[in-house]
Motif scaffolding. Structure first.
Motif, mmCIF file in Angstrom:
data_model
loop_
_atom_site.group_PDB
_atom_site.id
_atom_site.type_symbol
_atom_site.label_atom_id
_atom_site.label_comp_id
_atom_site.label_asym_id
_atom_site.label_seq_id
_atom_site.Cartn_x
_atom_site.Cartn_y
_atom_site.Cartn_z
ATOM 1 N N SER A 432 94.946 -17.748 16.389
ATOM 2 C CA SER A 432 93.387 -16.461 16.516
ATOM 3 C C SER A 432 92.168 -17.495 16.355
ATOM 4 C CB SER A 432 94.448 -15.265 16.446
ATOM 5 O OG SER A 432 94.911 -16.002 14.875
ATOM 6 N N LEU A 433 91.544 -17.737 15.523
ATOM 7 C CA LEU A 433 90.627 -17.611 14.462
ATOM 8 C C LEU A 433 89.828 -18.585 15.673
ATOM 9 C CD1 LEU A 433 91.737 -19.056 11.082
ATOM 10 C CD2 LEU A 433 90.795 -16.215 12.294
ATOM 11 N N PRO A 434 88.585 -18.202 15.701
ATOM 12 C CA PRO A 434 87.525 -18.465 16.590
ATOM 13 C C PRO A 434 87.087 -20.082 15.414
ATOM 14 C CG PRO A 434 86.612 -16.739 15.629
ATOM 15 C CD PRO A 434 88.282 -16.651 15.332
ATOM 16 N N ILE A 435 87.382 -21.305 16.741
ATOM 17 C CA ILE A 435 87.080 -22.650 16.573
ATOM 18 C C ILE A 435 85.566 -22.428 16.364
ATOM 19 C CG2 ILE A 435 87.385 -25.200 17.620
ATOM 20 C CD1 ILE A 435 89.695 -23.403 18.431
ATOM 21 N N GLY A 436 85.094 -21.728 17.088
ATOM 22 C CA GLY A 436 83.144 -22.003 16.426
ATOM 23 C C GLY A 436 83.068 -21.628 15.202
ATOM 24 N N LYS A 437 84.243 -20.981 14.299
ATOM 25 C CA LYS A 437 84.050 -20.550 13.205
ATOM 26 C C LYS A 437 84.294 -21.715 12.301
ATOM 27 C CE LYS A 437 82.870 -16.239 12.427
ATOM 28 N NZ LYS A 437 81.391 -15.682 12.740
ATOM 29 N N ILE A 438 85.331 -22.249 12.474
ATOM 30 C CA ILE A 438 85.964 -23.578 11.750
ATOM 31 C C ILE A 438 84.786 -24.383 11.942
ATOM 32 C CG2 ILE A 438 87.734 -25.284 11.799
ATOM 33 C CD1 ILE A 438 89.986 -22.734 12.662
ATOM 34 N N ALA A 439 83.887 -24.353 13.378
ATOM 35 C CA ALA A 439 83.420 -26.077 12.963
ATOM 36 C C ALA A 439 81.397 -25.542 12.183
ATOM 37 C CB ALA A 439 82.968 -26.151 14.734
ATOM 38 N N GLU A 440 81.076 -24.020 12.406
ATOM 39 C CA GLU A 440 80.473 -23.539 12.024
ATOM 40 C C GLU A 440 79.521 -24.672 10.545
ATOM 41 O OE1 GLU A 440 79.724 -19.083 12.732
ATOM 42 O OE2 GLU A 440 79.865 -19.865 10.891
ATOM 43 N N GLY A 441 78.762 -24.853 10.488
ATOM 44 C CA GLY A 441 77.533 -24.700 9.104
ATOM 45 C C GLY A 441 77.706 -26.926 8.708
ATOM 46 N N ARG A 442 78.396 -27.172 10.078
ATOM 47 C CA ARG A 442 78.464 -28.717 10.279
ATOM 48 C C ARG A 442 77.183 -29.505 11.072
ATOM 49 N NH1 ARG A 442 83.133 -28.686 7.756
ATOM 50 N NH2 ARG A 442 84.759 -26.796 8.147
ATOM 51 N N PRO A 443 77.394 -30.622 10.223
ATOM 52 C CA PRO A 443 76.310 -31.601 11.326
ATOM 53 C C PRO A 443 76.444 -31.674 12.759
ATOM 54 C CG PRO A 443 77.402 -32.621 9.659
ATOM 55 C CD PRO A 443 78.235 -31.527 9.628
ATOM 56 N N ALA A 444 75.406 -31.295 13.380
ATOM 57 C CA ALA A 444 75.467 -30.992 15.229
ATOM 58 C C ALA A 444 75.863 -32.207 15.742
ATOM 59 C CB ALA A 444 74.269 -30.745 15.404
ATOM 60 N N GLU A 445 76.489 -32.859 14.776
ATOM 61 C CA GLU A 445 77.198 -34.729 15.350
ATOM 62 C C GLU A 445 78.166 -34.130 15.370
ATOM 63 O OE1 GLU A 445 74.831 -35.302 13.073
ATOM 64 O OE2 GLU A 445 75.025 -36.494 12.475
ATOM 65 N N SER A 446 78.763 -33.290 14.839
ATOM 66 C CA SER A 446 80.101 -33.008 14.126
ATOM 67 C C SER A 446 80.637 -32.460 15.241
ATOM 68 C CB SER A 446 80.131 -33.237 13.163
ATOM 69 O OG SER A 446 81.434 -33.914 12.291
ATOM 70 N N GLN A 447 79.963 -31.153 15.363
ATOM 71 C CA GLN A 447 80.680 -30.104 15.817
ATOM 72 C C GLN A 447 80.991 -30.673 16.956
ATOM 73 O OE1 GLN A 447 78.374 -26.622 15.472
ATOM 74 N NE2 GLN A 447 77.953 -26.458 13.535
ATOM 75 N N GLY A 448 80.345 -31.244 17.737
ATOM 76 C CA GLY A 448 80.678 -31.925 19.005
ATOM 77 C C GLY A 448 82.976 -31.934 19.057
ATOM 78 N N ARG A 449 82.968 -32.612 18.002
ATOM 79 C CA ARG A 449 84.368 -33.300 17.771
ATOM 80 C C ARG A 449 85.362 -31.594 17.592
ATOM 81 N NH1 ARG A 449 85.724 -36.722 13.231
ATOM 82 N NH2 ARG A 449 84.250 -35.745 11.918
ATOM 83 N N TYR A 450 84.671 -30.577 17.378
ATOM 84 C CA TYR A 450 85.986 -29.310 17.393
ATOM 85 C C TYR A 450 86.294 -29.069 18.266
ATOM 86 C CZ TYR A 450 84.969 -29.922 11.877
ATOM 87 O OH TYR A 450 84.674 -30.369 10.961
ATOM 88 N N ILE A 451 87.900 -29.070 19.206
ATOM 89 C CA ILE A 451 88.443 -28.191 20.117
ATOM 90 C C ILE A 451 89.455 -26.872 19.561
ATOM 91 C CG2 ILE A 451 89.497 -30.428 21.007
ATOM 92 C CD1 ILE A 451 88.763 -29.865 23.361
ATOM 93 N N GLY A 452 90.148 -26.680 19.460
ATOM 94 C CA GLY A 452 91.326 -26.084 19.889
ATOM 95 C C GLY A 452 92.353 -26.448 20.582
ATOM 96 N N LEU A 453 94.310 -26.933 20.220
ATOM 97 C CA LEU A 453 94.982 -26.909 21.299
ATOM 98 C C LEU A 453 95.758 -26.643 20.408
ATOM 99 C CD1 LEU A 453 94.549 -31.225 21.403
ATOM 100 C CD2 LEU A 453 94.160 -29.248 22.301
ATOM 101 N N HIS A 454 96.285 -24.465 20.550
ATOM 102 C CA HIS A 454 97.045 -24.432 20.485
ATOM 103 C C HIS A 454 98.464 -25.015 21.338
ATOM 104 C CE1 HIS A 454 98.898 -20.106 20.304
ATOM 105 N NE2 HIS A 454 98.954 -20.774 19.880
ATOM 106 N N PHE A 455 99.415 -25.130 20.603
ATOM 107 C CA PHE A 455 100.620 -25.044 20.809
ATOM 108 C C PHE A 455 101.606 -24.422 20.766
ATOM 109 C CE2 PHE A 455 100.975 -30.053 21.713
ATOM 110 C CZ PHE A 455 99.740 -30.128 20.738
ATOM 111 N N PHE A 456 102.507 -24.157 21.604
ATOM 112 C CA PHE A 456 103.861 -23.329 21.218
ATOM 113 C C PHE A 456 104.929 -23.103 20.751
ATOM 114 C CE2 PHE A 456 100.385 -21.795 24.530
ATOM 115 C CZ PHE A 456 99.960 -20.303 24.139
ATOM 116 N N ASN A 457 105.494 -21.955 20.347
ATOM 117 C CA ASN A 457 107.022 -22.743 19.642
ATOM 118 C C ASN A 457 107.844 -22.044 20.171
ATOM 119 O OD1 ASN A 457 108.309 -23.182 17.221
ATOM 120 N ND2 ASN A 457 108.184 -20.860 16.286
ATOM 121 N N PRO A 458 108.797 -22.719 20.547
ATOM 122 C CA PRO A 458 109.062 -23.998 20.048
ATOM 123 C C PRO A 458 108.516 -25.095 20.125
ATOM 124 C CG PRO A 458 111.011 -22.944 21.234
ATOM 125 C CD PRO A 458 110.011 -22.297 21.321
ATOM 126 N N VAL A 459 107.889 -26.359 20.006
ATOM 127 C CA VAL A 459 106.630 -27.143 20.704
ATOM 128 C C VAL A 459 107.578 -28.050 21.368
ATOM 129 C CG1 VAL A 459 105.349 -29.488 20.104
ATOM 130 C CG2 VAL A 459 105.508 -26.679 18.469
#
Ligand code: 3HC
Length: 712
Positions: A432-459
């Motif tokens: 549920s948390l925004p990926i953008g908030k997790i990546a926020e404030g990091r160097p621009a070249e690094s932010q591009g590496r952030y993505i969500g992979l939301h798996f479901f239980n049981p995986v």
């Protein structure tokens, strides 16, 4: 002898015997299917051989990993009337009858998938030789498409392997491997894949005569009746009567088994002919093609990028941070797909628990004979636990799966930024948390590496992964994540970084509404029963218990904050929290879980109104139409590209009933104006949370549909 389209006929002499090899190889197709044309070609071949039969006829395939994948599903999809359905089945079974009655022994050499009509062709042969290749899978998946085996399978299989095992295969559509096929008597021999051709020749030489038929005499009338009526009860319990095909299959077996094979085949055709034109069948076929499409999901601009720069190499070494239920499940699944996994946590205790959880999944697969003992050992050996970040240096893709707490997640990624190389994909499994908030404030070249992979239980069981793309996510990262998800045999849906993404956001109003219904006094089991009757795999209150009421609460607050009052958690949840009800994990939620038994907790009714007189239809509509309304919003906001993505996500993420074709397909079929009218009526009676969203109202007014065109 001449080649006939998709079939090549080769005449050979094996040890002084004239053997005809009938080799299937549909040009330009990845699999062999029994199209009308292929069947006609096979009919010609058999017709030519009838006058002067050889000493043996071998059915085989030139396609690696495939024998025959059944009748052509595209052709079945087009059937719109009973007489057309009967013609298809009659022509197929008459053709295979020729194979059955030709005056020479016939052999099916199966080194790959033999499904549906493909297996039915093999069942009409005298003998079946299968390989032990992992690609060899045999089965009759017709009921999963809303039909029954129509080329004789309901009659030949029980006469070959017995009533109970045949019903099991026909009613589940389960596919089994070569060894299991041999054990069941479905195959005469299972031979090594590496020496398949030699083994087939040796078998043919050892079996120069036609086989006796039937291999098994039918069970006594009473046994047959009892077995079939027990199977019928089990199907009704499981499907709530929503799926006509398994019931029809039981009827075909029951009516045909005590009679001559030819009479049984006639009965099968009669029963088959009522099915292909049903809405259930059309929706199930639609679902099959949707699944095929999403398994190979591609994005045109990424394809273009791949053409210019080459496809990203799939990650081989991965890391998972957090050894809780999700982390351990993800680590186990990645390892089961052959990837090396570093599993990182902050305490040996947590790591031990995570490895224990992975072991439990592996033991389960072993017990169900899904994997061999050596594979089980290898899966566990590939998961390497660690307390340090150091060993993560070699990881090509990292998945964070720690608690749903933004500062904690940001701290984990601070550490990952320090140890991982530049091109490494940094994924979070947040629900549920925004990926953008997790990546926020990091160097621009690094932010591009952030993505969500939301798996479901049981995986290990849930096939869906939501790929969550934030505005900062680079195309390079998206392309890598997409390839990764496909490589680990999950189905991707690409969603934008909005709270709750697709599945949780659409599902939350359904779960919330179930609590509102309960607070009005509707009984717990009545609510859940109606959801099951609609076709959901689990009632919403039971589902909340399974997910955990504490987890549900966290997600619901995120969604409430993001989307306002319509997502406000039902006040009843506050009481559940006060009473310490966590759901299944502490054996106390909406239900009590004592000694493995689930009972609605009547104590919850204290202080609630007496059970009101609400029509079942109203309850179901309140549950389902809130999802339709939220899904319409998801589409309007561009969280996903199209209605098909919503349907696939809900189907795979929540088990939305496939026979309805998907959530928005259901809304289309029912009529959007009817959905809107009901939502207006509910909003007047129960509150503004039901107010239909603008785009839904507009679409309904214009007479439009969510799905404009067919799946392909
Ligand atoms: N009819 C039409 N198309 C078929 C097909 C069939 N029976 N089986 C597979 N295909 C198509 C797929 O849709 C896919 O098309 P695409 O390339 O356009 O996407 C292509 O063949 C290759 O399939 P996959 O990429 O899925 O290949 P996989 O190796 O992943 O899987 C498979 C192969 C296991 C055969 C899988 O495709 C499958 O499960 N097929 C369906 C099998 C089935 O349900 N058979 C029963 C048909 S109904 C019948 O026989 C009725 C009879 O009793 C009268």
């Amino acid at each position: 002898m001449a080649a006939a389209g998709a079939i090549t006929v080769r005449e050979e002499t094996w040890d002084h015997r004239r053997i005809v090899r009938v080799i299937f190889d549909l040009p330009d197709k990845p699999v062999n299917v029994l199209t009308t044309e292929t069947m006609r070609a096979l009919g010609e071949v058999l017709g030519n051989l009838e006058q002067e039969p050889p000493s043996g006829l071998v059915l085989e395939s030139a396609k690696p990993g495939v024998f025959i994948a059944g009748a052509d599903i595209h052709e079945i999809e087009k059937i719109d009337a009973a007489d057309a359905a009967a013609t298809v089945a009659r022509e197929g079974r008459d053709l295979l009858w020729k194979l059955h009655t030709i005056r020479c022994p016939t052999y099916a050499a199966i080194d790959g998938v033999a499904l549906g009509g493909g297996l039915e062709a093999a069942l009409f042969c005298d003998y079946r030789i299968v390989s032990d290749s992992p690609k060899t899978r045999v089965g009759l998946p017709e009921v999963t498409l809303g039909i029954i085996p129509g080329f004789g399978g309901t009659q030949t299989l029980p006469r070959l392997i017995g009533l109970q095992p045949a019903l099991d295969l026909i009613l589940t559509g389960r596919q089994i491997d070569g060894r299991r096929a041999e054990k069941l008597g479905l195959a005469d021999r299972c031979v090594p894949h590496d020496t398949f051709q030699e083994e087939v020749e040796a078998f043919v030489m050892r079996h120069p005569k036609k086989a006796a038929w039937p291999r098994r005499s039918p069970p006594f009338f009473l046994i047959r009746e009892l077995t079939c009526s027990m199977a019928r009860s089990a199907v009704l319990k499981k499907t709530q009567g929503n799926y006509p095909a398994p019931l029809a299959a039981i009827a075909a077996v029951r009516r045909g088994l005590g009679r001559e094979l030819s009479e049984g085949l006639r009965i099968e055709t009669e029963i088959f002919s009522a099915l292909p034109q049903t809405r259930e069948c059309k929706n199930l076929i639609r679902t099959f093609f949707q699944m095929e499409k999403f398994k190979k999901y591609s994005i045109p601009r990424l394809e273009e990028m791949a053409r210019a720069r080459g496809k990203p190499a799939p990650a081989r070494a991965c890391a998972v941070i957090g050894a809780g239920t999700m982390g351990a499940g993800i680590a186990q699944h990645l390892s089961a797909c052959g990837l090396g996994v570093r599993l990182k946590d902050i305490d040996v205790k947590f790591l031990q628990r995570g490895i224990g959880a992975a072991e439990k999944i592996v033991r389960g697969s072993l017990a169900r004979k899904r994997i061999r003992r050596e594979e089980a050992r290898d899966i566990l050996a590939r998961i390497l636990p660690t307390l340090d970040y150091g060993p993560l240096r070699s990881a090509e893709l990292v998945i964070e799966a720690v608690l749903e707490d933004l500062p904690l997640k940001r701290k984990v990624f601070d550490d990952l930024e320090r140890v991982t190389a530049r091109g490494v994909v940094l994924a979070t499994n947040t629900s549920s948390l925004p990926i953008g908030k997790i990546a926020e404030g990091r160097p621009a070249e690094s932010q591009g590496r952030y993505i969500g992979l939301h798996f479901f239980n049981p995986v290990d069981k849930m096939p869906l992964v939501e790929i969550v793309v934030a505005p900062c996510t680079s195309d390079e990262t998206l392309a890598r994540a997409l390839e990764f998800v496909k490589a680990i045999k999950k189905t991707p849906v690409v969603v934008k970084d909005r709270p709750g993404f697709l599945v949780n956001r659409v599902l939350m109003p359904y779960m919330n509404e179930s609590a509102y219904l309960l607070s009005e006094g509707v009984r717990i089991d009545h609510i859940d029963r109606l959801a099951l009757k609609f076709g959901m795999p689990m009632g919403p209150l039971h589902l909340l218990d399974v997910v955990g009421l504490d987890v549900g609460e966290k997600v619901s607050h995120v969604l409430h904050e993001a989307y306002g009052d319509r997502m406000a958690p039902c006040p009843l949840f506050e009481r559940l929290r006060r009473e310490g009800r966590l759901g299944q994990k502490n054996e106390r939620g909406f239900y009590l879980y004592k000694g493995g038994k689930k009972q609605p907790d009547h104590a919850l009714y204290d202080g609630l109104p007496a059970a009101p007189a609400i029509a079942g239809e109203d309850i179901t509509d309140r549950l389902i139409l809130t999802m339709v309304n939220e899904a319409a919003r998801v589409l309007s906001e561009g969280v996903v590209d199209d209605a098909e993505t919503v349907d696939v996500g809900m189907l795979l993420g929540t088990g939305f009933p496939p026979f309805r074709g998907g959530l928005l397909k259901y809304a289309d079929d029912r009529g959007l104006q009817s959905c809107v009218d009901r939502l207006y009526a509910f909003s007047e009676r129960h509150g503004a949370r039901f107010a239909p969203c603008d785009d839904l109202v507009r679409l309904a007014k214009s007479g439009g549909r969510f799905h404009q065109e067919t799946v392909r």
